[in-house]
Design a protein around this motif. Structure first.
Motif, PDB file in Angstrom:
ATOM      1  N   GLY A   1      22.240  -4.152 -25.987  1.00  0.00           N
ATOM      2  CA  GLY A   1      23.593  -3.954 -26.375  1.00  0.00           C
ATOM      3  C   GLY A   1      24.056  -2.697 -25.882  1.00  0.00           C
ATOM      4  O   GLY A   1      25.076  -2.400 -26.194  1.00  0.00           O
ATOM      5  N   PHE A   2      23.224  -1.789 -25.011  1.00  0.00           N
ATOM      6  CA  PHE A   2      23.962  -0.630 -24.758  1.00  0.00           C
ATOM      7  C   PHE A   2      23.449  -0.219 -23.279  1.00  0.00           C
ATOM      8  O   PHE A   2      22.286  -0.382 -22.998  1.00  0.00           O
ATOM      9  CB  PHE A   2      23.605   0.284 -25.421  1.00  0.00           C
ATOM     10  CG  PHE A   2      24.306   1.798 -25.312  1.00  0.00           C
ATOM     11  CD1 PHE A   2      25.611   2.079 -25.953  1.00  0.00           C
ATOM     12  CD2 PHE A   2      23.823   2.749 -24.352  1.00  0.00           C
ATOM     13  CE1 PHE A   2      26.263   3.316 -25.637  1.00  0.00           C
ATOM     14  CE2 PHE A   2      24.678   3.897 -24.122  1.00  0.00           C
ATOM     15  CZ  PHE A   2      25.814   4.230 -24.747  1.00  0.00           C
ATOM     16  N   GLY A   3      24.096   0.325 -22.229  1.00  0.00           N
ATOM     17  CA  GLY A   3      23.555   0.436 -20.770  1.00  0.00           C
ATOM     18  C   GLY A   3      24.595   1.161 -19.937  1.00  0.00           C
ATOM     19  O   GLY A   3      25.554   1.587 -20.618  1.00  0.00           O
TER      20      GLY A   3
ATOM     21  N   GLY B   1      32.543   8.133 -20.295  1.00  0.00           N
ATOM     22  CA  GLY B   1      32.802   9.546 -20.697  1.00  0.00           C
ATOM     23  C   GLY B   1      31.870  10.172 -21.753  1.00  0.00           C
ATOM     24  O   GLY B   1      31.591  11.227 -21.595  1.00  0.00           O
ATOM     25  N   ALA B   2      31.896   9.368 -22.667  1.00  0.00           N
ATOM     26  CA  ALA B   2      31.307   9.988 -23.701  1.00  0.00           C
ATOM     27  C   ALA B   2      29.681   9.998 -23.579  1.00  0.00           C
ATOM     28  O   ALA B   2      28.935  11.034 -23.934  1.00  0.00           O
ATOM     29  CB  ALA B   2      31.454   9.087 -25.188  1.00  0.00           C
TER      30      ALA B   2
ATOM     31  N   GLY C   1      25.437  13.691 -22.369  1.00  0.00           N
ATOM     32  CA  GLY C   1      24.066  13.710 -21.718  1.00  0.00           C
ATOM     33  C   GLY C   1      23.046  12.788 -21.903  1.00  0.00           C
ATOM     34  O   GLY C   1      21.980  12.683 -21.774  1.00  0.00           O
ATOM     35  N   ILE C   2      23.733  11.446 -22.423  1.00  0.00           N
ATOM     36  CA  ILE C   2      22.795  10.261 -22.606  1.00  0.00           C
ATOM     37  C   ILE C   2      22.156   9.722 -21.104  1.00  0.00           C
ATOM     38  O   ILE C   2      21.259   9.178 -21.087  1.00  0.00           O
ATOM     39  CB  ILE C   2      23.839   9.286 -23.165  1.00  0.00           C
ATOM     40  CG1 ILE C   2      24.237   9.679 -24.586  1.00  0.00           C
ATOM     41  CG2 ILE C   2      22.894   7.758 -23.490  1.00  0.00           C
ATOM     42  CD1 ILE C   2      23.178   9.944 -25.480  1.00  0.00           C
TER      43      ILE C   2
ATOM     44  N   THR D   1      24.961   8.490 -32.063  1.00  0.00           N
ATOM     45  CA  THR D   1      26.414   8.692 -32.364  1.00  0.00           C
ATOM     46  C   THR D   1      27.206   7.702 -31.693  1.00  0.00           C
ATOM     47  O   THR D   1      28.506   7.678 -32.324  1.00  0.00           O
ATOM     48  CB  THR D   1      26.676  10.078 -32.032  1.00  0.00           C
ATOM     49  OG1 THR D   1      26.686  10.242 -30.546  1.00  0.00           O
ATOM     50  CG2 THR D   1      25.729  10.991 -32.847  1.00  0.00           C
ATOM     51  N   LEU D   2      26.888   7.060 -30.736  1.00  0.00           N
ATOM     52  CA  LEU D   2      27.860   6.084 -29.949  1.00  0.00           C
ATOM     53  C   LEU D   2      27.618   4.676 -30.453  1.00  0.00           C
ATOM     54  O   LEU D   2      26.468   4.190 -30.797  1.00  0.00           O
ATOM     55  CB  LEU D   2      27.387   6.091 -28.307  1.00  0.00           C
ATOM     56  CG  LEU D   2      27.679   7.440 -27.746  1.00  0.00           C
ATOM     57  CD1 LEU D   2      27.151   7.308 -26.442  1.00  0.00           C
ATOM     58  CD2 LEU D   2      29.189   8.053 -27.992  1.00  0.00           C
TER      59      LEU D   2
END
Length: 278
Positions: free
Chosen positions: A10-12, A22-23, A28-29, A51-52
Motif C-alpha cells: 500500500g505504499f511505495g 514531497g512528504a 527521508g523515507i 506518520t504517513l
C-alpha cells in the motif's frame, strides 16, 4: 508478509509530483536522487514512515521499493540481530559471497568504481558517488532491504545459480525448493500490475513479479517465460532463465536515467541468447 514480498503493501515510490512524494522526501523515507541516503537508523525510519498514510489498501497495487526496506527492518527485528548479520549467516556465508555487504571495507575500496548519473537539467554525465569517502565506503545508518548492497559478479552469480538449482549450492541446501518456487513465480493480478506497467521497459516489460524479483510471463524477445531477476538503479542487469539454464549478469556504474541504459541491456541480452544457438 505476502504484501511486503510482492511490494503490494500500500505504499511505495511515486514518480510524479504529488503531496505525499514531497512528504516522503522531506522525512527521508526515500532518497532525493543523490547518494546521501539513508541518514537515520532503521527505528527512526520506521517511526517516520508510520506518520504517513497508506496510498492504497494493502494488496491493491504494486508499488516500487519501499516494501523491501520495511522487509529488512522486519527481518532484523524477528531475528534479533542486524540485517547484515542475518544475511551473512543465512545467505552470504553458505554461498561463499565474500564480497557482498552494505559497505566496502577500506582494504577493498580500490576495487569499487565511482558511480555516475546524468544531470537532469543538462543531461551531462556527472559523478553520483565517489568510491573513497562515498556512500559505500562506510556502514550505513540504516541497512535498507531495498537499497545498498555492494557485490561482485562472482557473488551475484552464486546467488542466481543457487536459485536455478532450486535452492542448492555445491550440494548444500540454502533455501527449500518450495521457497524458490514461490519466490520465482508471478503473484500479481492484472489490477495489481496497473501502476507497475505504466513504466514500460523499466518495470512493465517482464509481465509479472514474484517475491523480490521480476518474473517474465510472456515472450517479448529472446528470453524464455519464467526468466527472473532485476535491473538495478545504477545500470546493472542480472537474470536467470530456468528453461535455458542460463545466468546473465552485466554490472555498470551509470544510473538508469537515460534511454542508453535500457538499449545497452537489450543488446547484452540479445547477444547472450544468440550464443545459445552458436
Amino acid at each position: 508478509m505476502r504484501d511486503l514480498l510482492t511490494l503490494t503493501f500500500g505504499f511505495g515510490l511515486v514518480f510524479t509530483p504529488c503531496p505525499i512524494q514531497g512528504a516522503m522526501l522531506e522525512l527521508g523515507i526515500v532518497g532525493d536522487g543523490t547518494a546521501n541516503w539513508p541518514t537515520v537508523t532503521q527505528d527512526e525510519w520506521m517511526r517516520r514512515l508510520g506518520t504517513l498514510p497508506l496510498m492504497y489498501q494493502p494488496g491493491d497495487r504494486w508499488q516500487y521499493h519501499v516494501g523491501s526496506d520495511v522487509l529488512g527492518v522486519l527481518v532484523s527485528r524477528a531475528a534479533g540481530q542486524p540485517f547484515s548479520a542475518f544475511l551473512a549467516e543465512r545467505l552470504f556465508g553458505p554461498l561463499g559471497m565474500v564480497d557482498t555487504g552494505f559497505h566496502v571495507p577500506a582494504d577493498k575500496l580500490h576495487r569499487l568504481p565511482t558511480s555516475y548519473a546524468h544531470d537532469p537539467t543538462t543531461g551531462e554525465l556527472t559523478v553520483w558517488d565517489k568510491a573513497r569517502g562515498g556512500k559505500y565506503s562506510r556502514p550505513p545508518a540504516f541497512e535498507a532491504g531495498g537499497d545498498g548492497l555492494v557485490y561482485t559478479v562472482d557473488d551475484y552469480h552464486a546467488f542466481l545459480r543457487m536459485l536455478l538449482n532450486n535452492g542448492v549450492h555445491h550440494g548444500r541446501r540454502v533455501l527449500s525448493r518450495a521457497s524458490v518456487a514461490l519466490m520465482c513465480m508471478d503473484h500479481l493480478t492484472p489490477a495489481q500490475k496497473v501502476e507497475k506497467d505504466q513504466f514500460g521497459d523499466h518495470f512493465g516489460r517482464h509481465g509479472g513479479y514474484g517475491f523480490g524479483v521480476a518474473v517474465r510471463t510472456r515472450r517479448r524477445d529472446l528470453a524464455s517465460p519464467g526468466q527472473f531477476g532485476w535491473d538495478g538503479g545504477l545500470g546493472t542487469t542480472a537474470y536467470a532463465d530456468p528453461a535455458e539454464g542460463l545466468v546473465g549478469i552485466m554490472l555498470t556504474q551509470t544510473a538508469m536515467d537515460s534511454a542508453d541504459r535500457p538499449r545497452l541491456h537489450q543488446d547484452f541480452w540479445t547477444v547472450a541468447y544468440q550464443t545459445l544457438g552458436a
